[in-house]
Design an enzyme around this catalytic site. Structure first.
Site, PDB file in Angstrom:
ATOM      1  N   ARG A 119     -22.935   0.746  16.006  1.00  0.00           N
ATOM      2  CA  ARG A 119     -23.146   1.875  15.097  1.00  0.00           C
ATOM      3  C   ARG A 119     -22.027   1.983  14.064  1.00  0.00           C
ATOM      4  O   ARG A 119     -22.242   2.364  12.933  1.00  0.00           O
ATOM      5  CB  ARG A 119     -23.195   3.162  15.935  1.00  0.00           C
ATOM      6  CG  ARG A 119     -23.777   4.369  15.247  1.00  0.00           C
ATOM      7  CD  ARG A 119     -23.632   5.642  16.103  1.00  0.00           C
ATOM      8  NE  ARG A 119     -23.824   5.442  17.515  1.00  0.00           N
ATOM      9  CZ  ARG A 119     -24.971   5.640  18.171  1.00  0.00           C
ATOM     10  NH1 ARG A 119     -26.025   6.087  17.533  1.00  0.00           N
ATOM     11  NH2 ARG A 119     -25.037   5.420  19.484  1.00  0.00           N
ATOM     12  N   TYR A 120     -20.796   1.679  14.473  1.00  0.00           N
ATOM     13  CA  TYR A 120     -19.618   1.787  13.603  1.00  0.00           C
ATOM     14  C   TYR A 120     -19.075   0.383  13.366  1.00  0.00           C
ATOM     15  O   TYR A 120     -19.217  -0.495  14.221  1.00  0.00           O
ATOM     16  CB  TYR A 120     -18.540   2.642  14.273  1.00  0.00           C
ATOM     17  CG  TYR A 120     -19.008   4.004  14.734  1.00  0.00           C
ATOM     18  CD1 TYR A 120     -19.126   5.060  13.844  1.00  0.00           C
ATOM     19  CD2 TYR A 120     -19.318   4.225  16.071  1.00  0.00           C
ATOM     20  CE1 TYR A 120     -19.538   6.316  14.272  1.00  0.00           C
ATOM     21  CE2 TYR A 120     -19.727   5.479  16.512  1.00  0.00           C
ATOM     22  CZ  TYR A 120     -19.839   6.519  15.614  1.00  0.00           C
ATOM     23  OH  TYR A 120     -20.245   7.759  16.039  1.00  0.00           O
ATOM     24  N   ARG A 173     -16.405  -1.336  16.256  1.00  0.00           N
ATOM     25  CA  ARG A 173     -16.593  -1.237  17.698  1.00  0.00           C
ATOM     26  C   ARG A 173     -18.068  -1.305  18.071  1.00  0.00           C
ATOM     27  O   ARG A 173     -18.932  -0.935  17.271  1.00  0.00           O
ATOM     28  CB  ARG A 173     -15.978   0.046  18.247  1.00  0.00           C
ATOM     29  CG  ARG A 173     -16.482   1.325  17.604  1.00  0.00           C
ATOM     30  CD  ARG A 173     -15.395   2.399  17.720  1.00  0.00           C
ATOM     31  NE  ARG A 173     -15.794   3.686  17.187  1.00  0.00           N
ATOM     32  CZ  ARG A 173     -15.693   4.030  15.903  1.00  0.00           C
ATOM     33  NH1 ARG A 173     -15.264   3.165  15.014  1.00  0.00           N
ATOM     34  NH2 ARG A 173     -16.046   5.224  15.506  1.00  0.00           N
ATOM     35  N   CYS A 210     -26.463   5.451  37.222  1.00  0.00           N
ATOM     36  CA  CYS A 210     -25.254   6.279  37.335  1.00  0.00           C
ATOM     37  C   CYS A 210     -25.080   6.642  38.805  1.00  0.00           C
ATOM     38  O   CYS A 210     -26.051   6.649  39.572  1.00  0.00           O
ATOM     39  CB  CYS A 210     -25.396   7.559  36.536  1.00  0.00           C
ATOM     40  SG  CYS A 210     -25.625   7.258  34.778  1.00  0.00           S
ATOM     41  N   CYS A 215     -26.551  13.699  35.491  1.00  0.00           N
ATOM     42  CA  CYS A 215     -26.291  14.986  34.849  1.00  0.00           C
ATOM     43  C   CYS A 215     -27.608  15.517  34.296  1.00  0.00           C
ATOM     44  O   CYS A 215     -28.363  14.770  33.667  1.00  0.00           O
ATOM     45  CB  CYS A 215     -25.302  14.802  33.709  1.00  0.00           C
ATOM     46  SG  CYS A 215     -23.855  13.846  34.177  1.00  0.00           S
ATOM     47  N   CYS A 264     -28.164  14.996  30.463  1.00  0.00           N
ATOM     48  CA  CYS A 264     -27.809  13.652  29.969  1.00  0.00           C
ATOM     49  C   CYS A 264     -28.492  13.327  28.641  1.00  0.00           C
ATOM     50  O   CYS A 264     -29.700  13.497  28.488  1.00  0.00           O
ATOM     51  CB  CYS A 264     -28.219  12.618  31.008  1.00  0.00           C
ATOM     52  SG  CYS A 264     -27.935  10.935  30.442  1.00  0.00           S
ATOM     53  N   ARG A 313     -28.928  10.389  27.549  1.00  0.00           N
ATOM     54  CA  ARG A 313     -29.749   9.174  27.705  1.00  0.00           C
ATOM     55  C   ARG A 313     -30.721   9.346  28.873  1.00  0.00           C
ATOM     56  O   ARG A 313     -31.060   8.379  29.547  1.00  0.00           O
ATOM     57  CB  ARG A 313     -28.858   7.947  27.924  1.00  0.00           C
ATOM     58  CG  ARG A 313     -28.013   7.600  26.723  1.00  0.00           C
ATOM     59  CD  ARG A 313     -27.503   6.156  26.741  1.00  0.00           C
ATOM     60  NE  ARG A 313     -26.761   5.916  25.523  1.00  0.00           N
ATOM     61  CZ  ARG A 313     -25.431   5.688  25.486  1.00  0.00           C
ATOM     62  NH1 ARG A 313     -24.728   5.644  26.602  1.00  0.00           N
ATOM     63  NH2 ARG A 313     -24.826   5.496  24.331  1.00  0.00           N
ATOM     64  N   ASP A 329     -26.266  17.425  23.074  1.00  0.00           N
ATOM     65  CA  ASP A 329     -27.274  16.725  22.267  1.00  0.00           C
ATOM     66  C   ASP A 329     -28.686  17.269  22.511  1.00  0.00           C
ATOM     67  O   ASP A 329     -28.950  17.924  23.518  1.00  0.00           O
ATOM     68  CB  ASP A 329     -27.247  15.227  22.596  1.00  0.00           C
ATOM     69  CG  ASP A 329     -25.940  14.590  22.152  1.00  0.00           C
ATOM     70  OD1 ASP A 329     -25.542  14.817  20.999  1.00  0.00           O
ATOM     71  OD2 ASP A 329     -25.315  13.881  22.971  1.00  0.00           O
ATOM     72  N   ASP A 369     -22.907  14.547  17.542  1.00  0.00           N
ATOM     73  CA  ASP A 369     -23.544  13.260  17.281  1.00  0.00           C
ATOM     74  C   ASP A 369     -24.769  13.569  16.434  1.00  0.00           C
ATOM     75  O   ASP A 369     -25.707  14.221  16.921  1.00  0.00           O
ATOM     76  CB  ASP A 369     -23.952  12.592  18.602  1.00  0.00           C
ATOM     77  CG  ASP A 369     -23.300  11.247  18.758  1.00  0.00           C
ATOM     78  OD1 ASP A 369     -23.486  10.409  17.864  1.00  0.00           O
ATOM     79  OD2 ASP A 369     -22.607  11.052  19.763  1.00  0.00           O
ATOM     80  N   LYS A 398     -20.883  10.245  15.042  1.00  0.00           N
ATOM     81  CA  LYS A 398     -20.232  11.522  15.363  1.00  0.00           C
ATOM     82  C   LYS A 398     -19.497  12.060  14.144  1.00  0.00           C
ATOM     83  O   LYS A 398     -18.864  11.301  13.428  1.00  0.00           O
ATOM     84  CB  LYS A 398     -19.175  11.299  16.438  1.00  0.00           C
ATOM     85  CG  LYS A 398     -19.721  11.100  17.808  1.00  0.00           C
ATOM     86  CD  LYS A 398     -18.571  10.930  18.784  1.00  0.00           C
ATOM     87  CE  LYS A 398     -19.097  10.320  20.060  1.00  0.00           C
ATOM     88  NZ  LYS A 398     -19.727   8.996  19.847  1.00  0.00           N
TER      89      LYS A 398
END
Ligand code: SF4
Length: 350
Positions: free
Chosen positions: A92-93, A96, A105, A109, A112, A114, A273, A310, A317
């Protein structure tokens, strides 16, 4: 105090552990059929029985509200798919990439970002991993690789050692960053062998811990973080701003102080999000900015994360304030607000 022996994965497990009322079983079974559920013993032991508003329970115990979809919510809220250049890789950037090694996981959560992709037991295949590493090797602008998922620390030491070792062979990659919740939700997993596996030769390894309430930093979790930091792996934090969990200044301040006491530098406070079925967790941005002002007023500069959004659609972000600098009516002055809200003039040339 409760001592849980196994990871809780079904509505019946949760009812038996008194994390949900028996009459809620049918509703929660429907949620569990839609979104992954796992509550590790370390997490379950932090949640008092029969307490529907406990801030740790709220993060991990499924609720019927998750089946309510708000019109603004979307399955891929931060736009990973728009930047998935090869399988498992989000670029995305410019400097990185994010390498999603697994969709699993240790604990799931309820908010989440995702949640539509996590929960399947699959890991990135060997062929896909090679494709992703080739992609990195061919692009000298990639300075940092972020291991994410899912949670990469659910993988075996052997697999992590292999990934770190192969990244160590790429000269332009200098930083290996691991995003994880494992030191909190399964602290026993942070063994000396795992710590060694993360240390790619010649690279700086960082671990970014996701935690949202000071009580998550139990004695065992603090020990796990200390094992990483004592081995020379600096730690940063990321926190999601969550209604009913950490949306008051005292709770947020306690969390940031707990991070600093553990030698973990607060990094991001994420605005929650627009993931499906999570509107009950979201505050407004104005509420988030007020909390950030309160944090700056009452806690050390070490305790200040950057509040970020985001941008939906994959635009990355952005810091979302609050902003302390304005322009006065007379353009020859800036106006700077101090932590008490008092305004002060500052000349434009310093
Ligand atoms: S640990 Fe991260 S990826 Fe896993 S459920 Fe929580 S927020 Fe999602």
């Amino acid at each position: 105090m409760r001592v849980t022996e196994k990871t809780l994965r079904s509505a019946a497990d949760l009812a038996d552990a008194r994390l949900i009322a028996h009459e809620k079983l049918p509703d929660i079974a429907r949620v569990a059929a839609r979104y992954a559920v796992a509550i590790t013993p370390a997490v379950a032991d932090l949640i008092p029985p029969d307490d529907a508003v406990d801030p740790i329970g709220r993060q991990f115990v499924p609720g019927g509200e998750e089946l309510v979809r708000h019109p603004d919510e979307r399955p891929d809220p931060i736009g990973d798919a728009a930047h998935e250049t090869v399988e498992g890789m989000v670029h995305r950037y410019p400097d990185r990439v994010l390498l999603k090694l697994t969709h699993t996981c240790a604990a799931y959560c309820r908010f989440c970002f995702r949640r539509e992709t996590v929960g399947s037991p699959t890991a990135l295949s060997r062929r896909a991993l090679t494709g992703a590493l080739d992609y990195i090797a061919e692009r000298p602008e990639i300075w940092e690789v972020i291991l994410s998922g899912g949670d990469p620390l659910v993988l075996s030491d052997r697999r992590l050692r292999e990934v770190a070792g192969r990244l160590a062979e790429i000269p332009h990659v200098k930083i290996l960053r691991v995003h994880t919740r494992v030191p909190v939700v399964a602290p026993e997993r942070i063994t000396p062998a795992l710590v060694r596996a993360l240390k790619a030769a010649g690279k700086a390894a960082y671990v970014v811990l996701h935690a949202n309430h000071a009580r998550e930093l139990s004695e065992a979790a603090r020990g796990a973080c200390a094992r990483l930091i004592d081995a020379g792996i600096p730690m940063l934090s990321q926190t999601v701003l969550l209604r009913g969990v950490n949306d008051d200044a005292q709770t947020l301040g306690d969390l940031m102080r707990a991070f600093i006491e553990c030698r973990i530098k607060p990094y991001y406070l994420h605005h929650c999000d627009l993931a499906p079925g999570t509107s009950h967790f979201r505050t407004t941005i104005a509420e988030g900015q007020d909390l950030m002002r309160a944090l700056r007023g009452r806690t050390s500069g070490l305790c200040q994360p950057t509040y970020v959004l985001d941008i939906p659609g994959g635009y990355g972000k952005s810091p979302i304030g609050p902003n302390y600098l304005g322009v006065a009516d007379r353009p020859e002055h800036y106006v700077v607000e101090d932590y008490c809200g008092r305004e002060h003039a500052y000349p434009p040339r310093g």
